[in-house]
Design a protein around this motif. Structure first.
Motif, PDB file in Angstrom:
ATOM      1  N   ILE A 129       0.837  -1.209   0.000  1.00  0.00           N
ATOM      2  CA  ILE A 129       0.000   0.000   0.000  1.00  0.00           C
ATOM      3  C   ILE A 129       0.866   1.251   0.000  1.00  0.00           C
ATOM      4  N   CYS A 130       1.935   1.262   0.783  1.00  0.00           N
ATOM      5  CA  CYS A 130       2.821   2.429   0.831  1.00  0.00           C
ATOM      6  C   CYS A 130       3.474   2.676  -0.531  1.00  0.00           C
ATOM      7  N   THR A 131       3.836   1.613  -1.227  1.00  0.00           N
ATOM      8  CA  THR A 131       4.430   1.752  -2.553  1.00  0.00           C
ATOM      9  C   THR A 131       3.454   2.425  -3.514  1.00  0.00           C
ATOM     10  N   ALA A 132       2.194   1.989  -3.478  1.00  0.00           N
ATOM     11  CA  ALA A 132       1.170   2.596  -4.342  1.00  0.00           C
ATOM     12  C   ALA A 132       0.890   4.032  -3.920  1.00  0.00           C
ATOM     13  N   ALA A 133       0.895   4.293  -2.612  1.00  0.00           N
ATOM     14  CA  ALA A 133       0.649   5.646  -2.114  1.00  0.00           C
ATOM     15  C   ALA A 133       1.756   6.598  -2.554  1.00  0.00           C
ATOM     16  N   MET A 134       2.997   6.151  -2.483  1.00  0.00           N
ATOM     17  CA  MET A 134       4.119   6.990  -2.902  1.00  0.00           C
ATOM     18  C   MET A 134       3.987   7.372  -4.377  1.00  0.00           C
ATOM     19  N   ALA A 135       3.579   6.416  -5.194  1.00  0.00           N
ATOM     20  CA  ALA A 135       3.394   6.694  -6.622  1.00  0.00           C
ATOM     21  C   ALA A 135       2.255   7.679  -6.861  1.00  0.00           C
ATOM     22  N   ALA A 136       1.245   7.651  -5.975  1.00  0.00           N
ATOM     23  CA  ALA A 136       0.083   8.529  -6.129  1.00  0.00           C
ATOM     24  C   ALA A 136       0.281   9.894  -5.471  1.00  0.00           C
ATOM     25  N   GLY A 137       1.390  10.083  -4.770  1.00  0.00           N
ATOM     26  CA  GLY A 137       1.610  11.340  -4.064  1.00  0.00           C
ATOM     27  C   GLY A 137       0.756  11.473  -2.817  1.00  0.00           C
ATOM     28  N   VAL A 138       0.503  10.340  -2.167  1.00  0.00           N
ATOM     29  CA  VAL A 138      -0.388  10.292  -1.006  1.00  0.00           C
ATOM     30  C   VAL A 138       0.391   9.782   0.200  1.00  0.00           C
ATOM     31  N   TRP A 139       0.131  10.343   1.365  1.00  0.00           N
ATOM     32  CA  TRP A 139       0.763   9.875   2.592  1.00  0.00           C
ATOM     33  C   TRP A 139       0.045   8.634   3.139  1.00  0.00           C
ATOM     34  N   VAL A 140       0.694   7.945   4.071  1.00  0.00           N
ATOM     35  CA  VAL A 140       0.105   6.824   4.798  1.00  0.00           C
ATOM     36  C   VAL A 140       0.414   6.992   6.276  1.00  0.00           C
ATOM     37  N   THR A 141      -0.579   6.731   7.118  1.00  0.00           N
ATOM     38  CA  THR A 141      -0.370   6.672   8.566  1.00  0.00           C
ATOM     39  C   THR A 141      -0.902   5.338   9.074  1.00  0.00           C
ATOM     40  N   VAL A 142      -0.141   4.693   9.939  1.00  0.00           N
ATOM     41  CA  VAL A 142      -0.548   3.432  10.544  1.00  0.00           C
ATOM     42  C   VAL A 142      -1.292   3.717  11.835  1.00  0.00           C
TER      43      VAL A 142
END
Length: 319
Positions: A129-142
């Protein structure tokens, strides 16, 4: 009375399949669920996101689910996040240092609770999910969950931050360990969402008295504001909001060096006020069909939420 009696009862009910069947079957329940949950599909969630972004609020979005014990369900959760990230990538957003769009993950929904290799499975799913988020320019929080998951969750966060140093995590002030965790995680590049905590925990690991929880929150807030990371102040409490202003000023933080966070459907006017005051405000937007545990924790947080629900159950109440 609410804190001492009803809140523990509601938190216990949030883990009860029998109560879940009863509450889910009430016609009045959907009315309040719709207040807190932005629909069941990615399309409905995206509509809520566009509305919030139109009022200059940031967004973090959570596909509801937790305590998954089926690998197929964990994989389905990953698929929902990947679909949401594809939709978020299509929204027109500038590549600012503070990302307006984010997704929030519960590791137990990604397989952390599986009896065999749950830790590794959840870590690998989160990495995807983080890999896809990085490509989309989106952050992730756990997200944080109950205290039994904390060690595994923070270990996974440390592992993931090797590849994704912008990854955020949540710390809960009612846990006795959290002030120390704040010190450990307040380093350069870190993003910490500080909340009070929303699970039923034993006194051995968590403060039970409201004043003690508030005191811990304030101490943790000071640690994060004077740290080298990016504090995310998750609260609806006016006292804590004012404390965050003071702590930020004392630490000489500019408005773009921290943010407030609030829940979808709660204190909308205050959310707008903070944005108008020049503050960064992010709204936690949940969606999906697995809303029961989240819904019960929202009832447990504030007497006003429970009162609204009970009024809707009265005969003749408008549905």
């Amino acid at each position: 009375m609410f804190t001492n009696v009803l809140r523990p009862a509601l938190l216990a009910a949030s883990r009860s399949p029998r109560v879940e069947r009863s509450v889910s079957g009430m016609s009045a329940t959907r009315k309040l669920v719709d207040r807190f949950v932005a629909g069941s599909s990615e399309e409905q969630a995206a509509a809520a996101i566009r509305n919030l972004r139109g009022s200059d609020r940031f967004v973090t979005i959570d596909y509801l689910g937790e305590d998954t014990t089926d690998i197929r369900q964990a994989r389905a959760t990953v698929s929902h996040y990947l679909e949401m990230l594809r939709m978020l990538a299509e929204l027109p957003e500038s590549a600012e240092s503070v990302r307006p769009l984010e997704v929030s993950l519960k590791l137990s929904a990604l397989g952390q609770s599986l009896s065999h290799d749950g830790h590794a499975i959840a870590r690998d799913h989160a990495h995807q999910i983080c890999t896809a988020a990085m490509a989309a320019g989106v952050w992730v929080t756990v997200d944080a969950e109950d205290h039994t998951t904390t060690d595994s969750t923070l270990a996974i966060v440390r592992e993931l931050r090797v590849d994704f140093p912008w990854l955020g995590t949540v710390l809960q002030a009612y846990l006795r360990r959290t002030e120390s965790d704040c010190r450990d995680f307040a380093g350069p590049g870190s993003r910490i969402r500080l909340c009070k905590g929303a699970y039923r925990e034993p006194a051995t690991v968590a403060f039970q008295d409201r004043a003690e929880v508030d005191g811990s929150y304030l101490r943790c807030l000071e640690v994060l504001m004077h740290g080298d990371g990016y504090p995310m102040v998750a609260t609806h409490d006016p006292i804590m909001i004012e404390a965050a202003y003071r702590a930020a000023a004392a630490a000489e933080r500019k408005p773009d060096e921290f943010e407030f966070q609030m829940l979808y459907g709660i204190r909308d006017e205050e959310q707008r006020r903070l944005v108008a005051d020049g503050q960064q405000l992010r709204v936690y937007v949940p969606y999906g069909d697995e809303w029961y545990g989240y819904f019960m924790r929202r009832l447990a947080e504030r007497p006003a939420n429970l009162a609204f629900f009970l009024r809707s159950l009265r005969p003749g109440a408008r549905r």
